[in-house]
Design an enzyme around this catalytic site. Sequence first.
Site, PDB file in Angstrom:
ATOM      1  N   HIS A 102       9.826  -1.334   2.359  1.00 53.81           N
ATOM      2  CA  HIS A 102       9.454  -1.330   3.612  1.00 53.81           C
ATOM      3  C   HIS A 102       9.552  -2.758   4.211  1.00 53.81           C
ATOM      4  O   HIS A 102       8.828  -3.781   3.531  1.00 53.81           O
ATOM      5  CB  HIS A 102       8.241  -0.574   4.470  1.00 53.81           C
ATOM      6  CG  HIS A 102       7.012  -0.858   3.531  1.00 53.81           C
ATOM      7  ND1 HIS A 102       6.740  -0.546   2.545  1.00 53.81           N
ATOM      8  CD2 HIS A 102       5.714  -1.618   4.105  1.00 53.81           C
ATOM      9  CE1 HIS A 102       5.587  -0.648   2.256  1.00 53.81           C
ATOM     10  NE2 HIS A 102       5.013  -1.610   2.945  1.00 53.81           N
ATOM     11  N   LEU A 103      10.372  -3.016   5.245  1.00 56.67           N
ATOM     12  CA  LEU A 103      10.562  -4.509   5.682  1.00 56.67           C
ATOM     13  C   LEU A 103       9.443  -4.702   6.864  1.00 56.67           C
ATOM     14  O   LEU A 103       9.871  -3.996   7.738  1.00 56.67           O
ATOM     15  CB  LEU A 103      11.789  -5.014   5.891  1.00 56.67           C
ATOM     16  CG  LEU A 103      12.925  -5.056   4.791  1.00 56.67           C
ATOM     17  CD1 LEU A 103      14.004  -5.634   5.288  1.00 56.67           C
ATOM     18  CD2 LEU A 103      12.148  -5.490   3.781  1.00 56.67           C
ATOM     19  N   SER A 163       0.847  -1.155  -0.019  1.00 59.14           N
ATOM     20  CA  SER A 163      -0.126  -0.209  -0.042  1.00 59.14           C
ATOM     21  C   SER A 163       0.814   1.199   0.012  1.00 59.14           C
ATOM     22  O   SER A 163       0.279   2.379  -0.379  1.00 59.14           O
ATOM     23  CB  SER A 163      -0.950   0.077   1.364  1.00 59.14           C
ATOM     24  OG  SER A 163      -0.062  -0.012   2.503  1.00 59.14           O
TER      25      SER A 163
HETATM   26  P1  DGP Z   1       2.119  -2.727   3.036  1.00 63.24           P
HETATM   27  O1  DGP Z   1       0.636  -3.090   2.998  1.00 63.24           O
HETATM   28  O2  DGP Z   1       3.034  -3.712   2.899  1.00 63.24           O
HETATM   29  O3  DGP Z   1       2.557  -1.724   1.885  1.00 63.24           O
HETATM   30  O4  DGP Z   1       2.343  -2.113   4.463  1.00 63.24           O
HETATM   31  C1  DGP Z   1       1.965  -0.632   4.905  1.00 63.24           C
HETATM   32  C2  DGP Z   1       2.195  -0.497   6.183  1.00 63.24           C
HETATM   33  O5  DGP Z   1       2.311   0.692   6.723  1.00 63.24           O
HETATM   34  C3  DGP Z   1       0.725  -0.787   6.825  1.00 63.24           C
HETATM   35  O6  DGP Z   1       0.999  -2.018   7.595  1.00 63.24           O
HETATM   36  C4  DGP Z   1       0.125   0.450   7.718  1.00 63.24           C
HETATM   37  C5  DGP Z   1       1.564   1.148   7.769  1.00 63.24           C
HETATM   38  N1  DGP Z   1       1.115   2.398   7.849  1.00 63.24           N
HETATM   39  C6  DGP Z   1       0.483   3.291   6.781  1.00 63.24           C
HETATM   40  N2  DGP Z   1       0.185   4.456   7.252  1.00 63.24           N
HETATM   41  C7  DGP Z   1       1.231   4.559   8.196  1.00 63.24           C
HETATM   42  C8  DGP Z   1       1.715   5.794   8.945  1.00 63.24           C
HETATM   43  O7  DGP Z   1       1.091   7.047   8.690  1.00 63.24           O
HETATM   44  N3  DGP Z   1       2.589   5.362   9.986  1.00 63.24           N
HETATM   45  C9  DGP Z   1       2.749   4.447  10.464  1.00 63.24           C
HETATM   46  N4  DGP Z   1       3.525   4.313  11.325  1.00 63.24           N
HETATM   47  N5  DGP Z   1       2.592   3.113   9.798  1.00 63.24           N
HETATM   48  C10 DGP Z   1       1.726   3.609   8.586  1.00 63.24           C
END
Ligand code: DGP
Length: 126
Positions: free
Chosen positions: A112-113, A107
């Site tokens: 990102h890991l 998303s």
């Molecule tokens: P993925 O679906 O693999 O692209 O993971 C994206 C992750 O990022 C999801 O688990 C939620 C996290 N995430 C989205 N927006 C934010 C944010 O503003 N701050 C933080 N700390 N995490 C976020």
Amino acid sequence: MTDNDATRPAQRDPDCLFCKIVAREVPADVVHETETTLAFRDIQPQAPTHVLVIPKAHHRDAVATALAAPALLTDVVVAAGEVARQEGVADSGYRIVTNTGRDAQQSVDHLHLHVVGGRGLQWPPG
Ligand code: DGP
């Protein structure tokens, strides 16, 4: 380093959420930082430990990072291991996950890991 060094945070996408976190324009609970990487808690944790480890420079995914800046991919993996140690899950076990593309539910298009641990994890993933 050169001006074209692909590990540099200056290589950012102005529309990218994680680039904004690197620039401290969006707040995050940062748990680990190196010259080239940043680690912060996922806003929607799926386990007691759920930390995202990213390169400060903007790269779309793991393969794009490996192609443009292979040493940076190593930095991110090493940082993930350090986060696991810091979080106390290095011995009990943890998962490093990186979703790539739509079907995998990536998303945020900045590598990102996910470092996930602190409970028994199911396999295979859904
Ligand atoms: P993925 O679906 O693999 O692209 O993971 C994206 C992750 O990022 C999801 O688990 C939620 C996290 N995430 C989205 N927006 C934010 C944010 O503003 N701050 C933080 N700390 N995490 C976020």
